[in-house]
Design a protein around this motif. Structure first.
Motif, mmCIF file in Angstrom:
data_model
loop_
_atom_site.group_PDB
_atom_site.id
_atom_site.type_symbol
_atom_site.label_atom_id
_atom_site.label_comp_id
_atom_site.label_asym_id
_atom_site.label_seq_id
_atom_site.Cartn_x
_atom_site.Cartn_y
_atom_site.Cartn_z
ATOM 1 N N THR A 92 2.617 1.552 -3.490
ATOM 2 C CA THR A 92 1.643 1.903 -4.529
ATOM 3 C C THR A 92 1.247 3.374 -4.404
ATOM 4 O OG1 THR A 92 0.813 -0.359 -4.634
ATOM 5 C CG2 THR A 92 -0.640 1.371 -5.475
ATOM 6 N N THR A 93 1.013 3.818 -3.190
ATOM 7 C CA THR A 93 0.575 5.196 -2.965
ATOM 8 C C THR A 93 1.645 6.204 -3.341
ATOM 9 O OG1 THR A 93 -0.922 4.476 -1.216
ATOM 10 C CG2 THR A 93 -0.326 6.810 -1.228
ATOM 11 N N GLU B 260 0.831 -1.205 0.000
ATOM 12 C CA GLU B 260 0.000 0.000 0.000
ATOM 13 C C GLU B 260 0.867 1.256 0.000
ATOM 14 O OE1 GLU B 260 -3.273 2.345 2.764
ATOM 15 O OE2 GLU B 260 -3.073 0.176 3.029
ATOM 16 N N HIS C 72 1.162 12.130 1.259
ATOM 17 C CA HIS C 72 0.371 10.978 0.819
ATOM 18 C C HIS C 72 -0.435 10.338 1.945
ATOM 19 C CE1 HIS C 72 3.665 11.207 -2.168
ATOM 20 N NE2 HIS C 72 2.697 10.907 -3.012
#
Length: 159
Positions: free
Chosen positions: A31-32, A28, A134
């Motif tokens: 990917t972020t 995660e 993010h």
């Protein structure tokens, strides 16, 4: 708010499911932020968990739903520093599966970590957020849990 979530201190028998969630957490983050910043192997992570938990160098609490399926976890280890006035806890990993977020699972895991830390005489808990902006929601969660920004950045060098 689900009341059917239970939290328990992990044993080596929980290593596989925790390792799977560690992979989900790292994926995660990567990917972020759009960068491949972690190396992950399920088998290696599982072996490390066996070692760390077995030697009580690393403490893990797991949240499970009513079907005994893991939905999140928090990890802790003990550090010592003069600036921290002695022993303190560090949270290196903390993850709640997306479908269980905003249901107080993270808060309950954090409460368990605070209780555990107090029982060990820790003066404080410390955590490093994933990259901002993010993960601003993550920072907001920590601030709601009374964590204060202390400045600086986490840096590393690979040896």
């Amino acid at each position: 708010m689900p009341t059917n979530i239970t939290i328990h201190r992990a044993t080596v028998n929980d290593a596989h499911e925790i390792a799977v969630m560690v992979g989900e957490l790292l994926n995660e983050i990567m990917t972020t932020i759009g960068m491949n910043v972690f190396n992950f192997s399920l088998d290696v992570t599982k072996a490390r968990l066996h070692d760390f938990i077995g030697r009580e160098k690393y403490f893990v609490f797991v949240a499970q739903n009513e079907h005994a399926c893991p939905v999140g976890f928090i990890t802790l280890f003990e550090g010592h520093a003069l600036y921290a006035e002695g022993a303190f806890g560090n949270i290196p990993e903390f993850f709640v599966r997306p479908e269980f977020r905003s249901q107080n699972v993270g808060q309950r895991l954090m409460d368990q970590a605070k209780t555990f830390g107090s029982s060990r005489g820790w003066k404080r808990l410390e955590v490093t957020t994933p990259p901002l902006p993010h993960f601003d929601k993550t920072l907001a969660f920590y601030e709601r849990e009374q964590f204060a920004i202390t400045g600086g950045r986490k840096l590393k060098i690979v040896l």
